[in-house]
Design an enzyme around this catalytic site. Structure first.
Site, PDB file in Angstrom:
ATOM      1  N   LYS A  44      -9.490 -25.197 -35.834  1.00 52.33           N
ATOM      2  CA  LYS A  44      -9.211 -25.715 -34.489  1.00 52.33           C
ATOM      3  C   LYS A  44      -9.977 -26.997 -34.123  1.00 52.33           C
ATOM      4  O   LYS A  44     -10.136 -27.338 -32.956  1.00 52.33           O
ATOM      5  CB  LYS A  44      -9.465 -24.648 -33.386  1.00 52.33           C
ATOM      6  N   HIS A  99     -10.913 -25.103 -45.028  1.00 56.01           N
ATOM      7  CA  HIS A  99     -11.868 -24.665 -44.003  1.00 56.01           C
ATOM      8  C   HIS A  99     -13.132 -24.114 -44.672  1.00 56.01           C
ATOM      9  O   HIS A  99     -13.966 -23.529 -43.999  1.00 56.01           O
ATOM     10  CB  HIS A  99     -11.264 -23.535 -43.156  1.00 56.01           C
ATOM     11  N   SER A 129      -9.538 -23.267 -27.888  1.00 53.73           N
ATOM     12  CA  SER A 129      -8.360 -23.407 -28.742  1.00 53.73           C
ATOM     13  C   SER A 129      -8.185 -22.162 -29.617  1.00 53.73           C
ATOM     14  O   SER A 129      -7.084 -21.610 -29.750  1.00 53.73           O
ATOM     15  CB  SER A 129      -8.522 -24.664 -29.606  1.00 53.73           C
TER      16      SER A 129
HETATM   17  P1  A3P Z   1      -5.635 -27.116 -28.469  1.00 61.06           P
HETATM   18  O1  A3P Z   1      -5.472 -25.657 -28.740  1.00 61.06           O
HETATM   19  O2  A3P Z   1      -6.884 -27.403 -27.676  1.00 61.06           O
HETATM   20  O3  A3P Z   1      -4.428 -27.735 -27.836  1.00 61.06           O
HETATM   21  P2  A3P Z   1      -6.318 -27.436 -35.956  1.00 61.06           P
HETATM   22  O4  A3P Z   1      -5.298 -28.378 -36.429  1.00 61.06           O
HETATM   23  O5  A3P Z   1      -7.673 -27.661 -36.549  1.00 61.06           O
HETATM   24  O6  A3P Z   1      -5.845 -26.014 -36.052  1.00 61.06           O
HETATM   25  O7  A3P Z   1      -6.539 -27.743 -34.404  1.00 61.06           O
HETATM   26  C1  A3P Z   1      -5.531 -27.472 -33.463  1.00 61.06           C
HETATM   27  C2  A3P Z   1      -5.888 -28.160 -32.169  1.00 61.06           C
HETATM   28  O8  A3P Z   1      -5.637 -29.582 -32.321  1.00 61.06           O
HETATM   29  C3  A3P Z   1      -5.023 -27.687 -31.002  1.00 61.06           C
HETATM   30  O9  A3P Z   1      -5.843 -27.861 -29.840  1.00 61.06           O
HETATM   31  C4  A3P Z   1      -3.892 -28.704 -31.067  1.00 61.06           C
HETATM   32  O10 A3P Z   1      -3.156 -28.802 -29.874  1.00 61.06           O
HETATM   33  C5  A3P Z   1      -4.699 -29.976 -31.346  1.00 61.06           C
HETATM   34  N1  A3P Z   1      -3.890 -31.085 -31.885  1.00 61.06           N
HETATM   35  C6  A3P Z   1      -3.043 -31.094 -32.928  1.00 61.06           C
HETATM   36  N2  A3P Z   1      -2.473 -32.288 -33.085  1.00 61.06           N
HETATM   37  C7  A3P Z   1      -2.964 -33.077 -32.093  1.00 61.06           C
HETATM   38  C8  A3P Z   1      -2.740 -34.425 -31.704  1.00 61.06           C
HETATM   39  N3  A3P Z   1      -1.881 -35.220 -32.343  1.00 61.06           N
HETATM   40  N4  A3P Z   1      -3.411 -34.898 -30.630  1.00 61.06           N
HETATM   41  C9  A3P Z   1      -4.282 -34.109 -29.966  1.00 61.06           C
HETATM   42  N5  A3P Z   1      -4.533 -32.826 -30.282  1.00 61.06           N
HETATM   43  C10 A3P Z   1      -3.877 -32.312 -31.336  1.00 61.06           C
END
Ligand code: A3P
Length: 287
Positions: A44, A99, A129
């Site tokens: 996340k 990860h 998140s």
């Molecule tokens: P939120 O749950 O706060 O919206 P990961 O990819 O490590 O699993 O992280 C997911 C988080 O990154 C989620 O956060 C997701 O919405 C956010 N995310 C993914 N793509 C994004 C982008 N282009 N811009 C901003 N946030 C992004």
């Protein structure tokens, strides 16, 4: 603790996607190529944002690949059973995702010329998140309550253990020239500038209009719209789409809408204690 996990070198993994043998193989036998680029994150932190950006950089800003191939196939998770199956379809230079904590990352990386981009995010926002993610994803423990899950997060009583351990482990690499740190908050503040810095780290030169294209296609809105990137396709087994979406909110500072003052202060105390001897200042600190 009631959720299903097993320990590999002290770290919790879900038996659905991982096994002792696989982790042993990844740590000791995984073949690292000198032109590999690894996106390494605690869950996340912005993993998929980086996958999208690197997919575009590697294809000289041509969005065709991002618009036609599922995001996890473009950059498989090396430590999962699914990721191992997907690896064979990748052409070089490979962009791979992990990860894994520092102490169980493929040994071969440390004698190679391959590169790591380590993405970090304010752990309070990671927690929020993750709290929502855990509700929609099948192999995570369903949070009993915000309060209880916060304690589990702070104690590392969750898959991949604690954020603190992950960061502290990887910060041993911070002065290596093949290790690049970027934060979710910097990506938010200046996506274009971050893409330029990433290109420089990768030795890739792209002109202004190509950089503009990458900015456009890696925005939250564009990724949320893109069925190849937003986890709406091919994920029925893993995600309960009735409970929420993977591309949830995409903001920095959402923790302020969720934490009580007492929870925030408690978090700060644990943070200070666990990070005090690291002597590093992170982008989100004091914000
Ligand atoms: P939120 O749950 O706060 O919206 P990961 O990819 O490590 O699993 O992280 C997911 C988080 O990154 C989620 O956060 C997701 O919405 C956010 N995310 C993914 N793509 C994004 C982008 N282009 N811009 C901003 N946030 C992004």
């Amino acid at each position: 603790m009631s959720f299903d996990y097993f320990l590999y070198k002290g770290v919790k993994f879900s038996p659905g996607s991982y096994s002792q043998e696989l982790l042993q193989y990844v740590e000791n036998e995984f073949q690292v190529l000198d032109d590999d680029v690894y996106i390494v994150t605690y869950p996340k932190s912005g993993t998929h944002w980086l996958i999208e950006i690197l997919s575009l950089i590697n294809r000289d800003a041509d969005p065709t690949w991002c618009n036609s191939v599922l995001i996890w196939l473009r950059s498989p998770w090396i430590e999962t059973k699914e990721g191992q199956l997907q690896l064979k379809d990748l052409s070089s230079p490979r962009v791979l995702t992990s990860h894994l904590p520092f102490h169980i990352f493929p040994k071969a990386f440390f004698t190679s010329k391959a590169k790591i981009i380590y993405v970090m995010r304010n752990p309070k926002d990671i927690f929020v998140s993750l709290f929502y993610f855990a509700k929609i994803i099948c192999h995570y423990k369903d949070p009993e309550s915000f309060e209880q899950y916060l304690e589990d997060f702070l104690q590392g009583n969750i898959l991949y253990n604690s954020w603190f351990e992950h960061v502290r482990g990887w910060m041993q690499m911070k002065d290596n020239s093949n290790f690049f740190i970027i934060t979710y908050e910097e990506l938010h503040q200046d996506l274009r500038g971050c893409i330029l810095r990433i290109c420089k780290f990768l030795g890739k030169e792209l002109g202004d209009s190509k950089i503009d294209t990458i900015v456009k296609h890696s925005s939250f809105e564009a990724m949320k719209e893109n069925k190849m990137s937003n986890y709406s396709l091919g994920t029925e087994e893993y995600i309960d789409h009735t409970k929420g979406t993977f591309m949830r909110k995409g903001t920095a500072g959402d923790w302020k809408n969720h934490f009580t003052v007492a929870q925030s202060e408690h978090f700060d105390r644990v943070y200070q204690e666990k990070m005090k001897d690291l002597n590093m200042k992170f982008f989100w600190e004091g914000k």
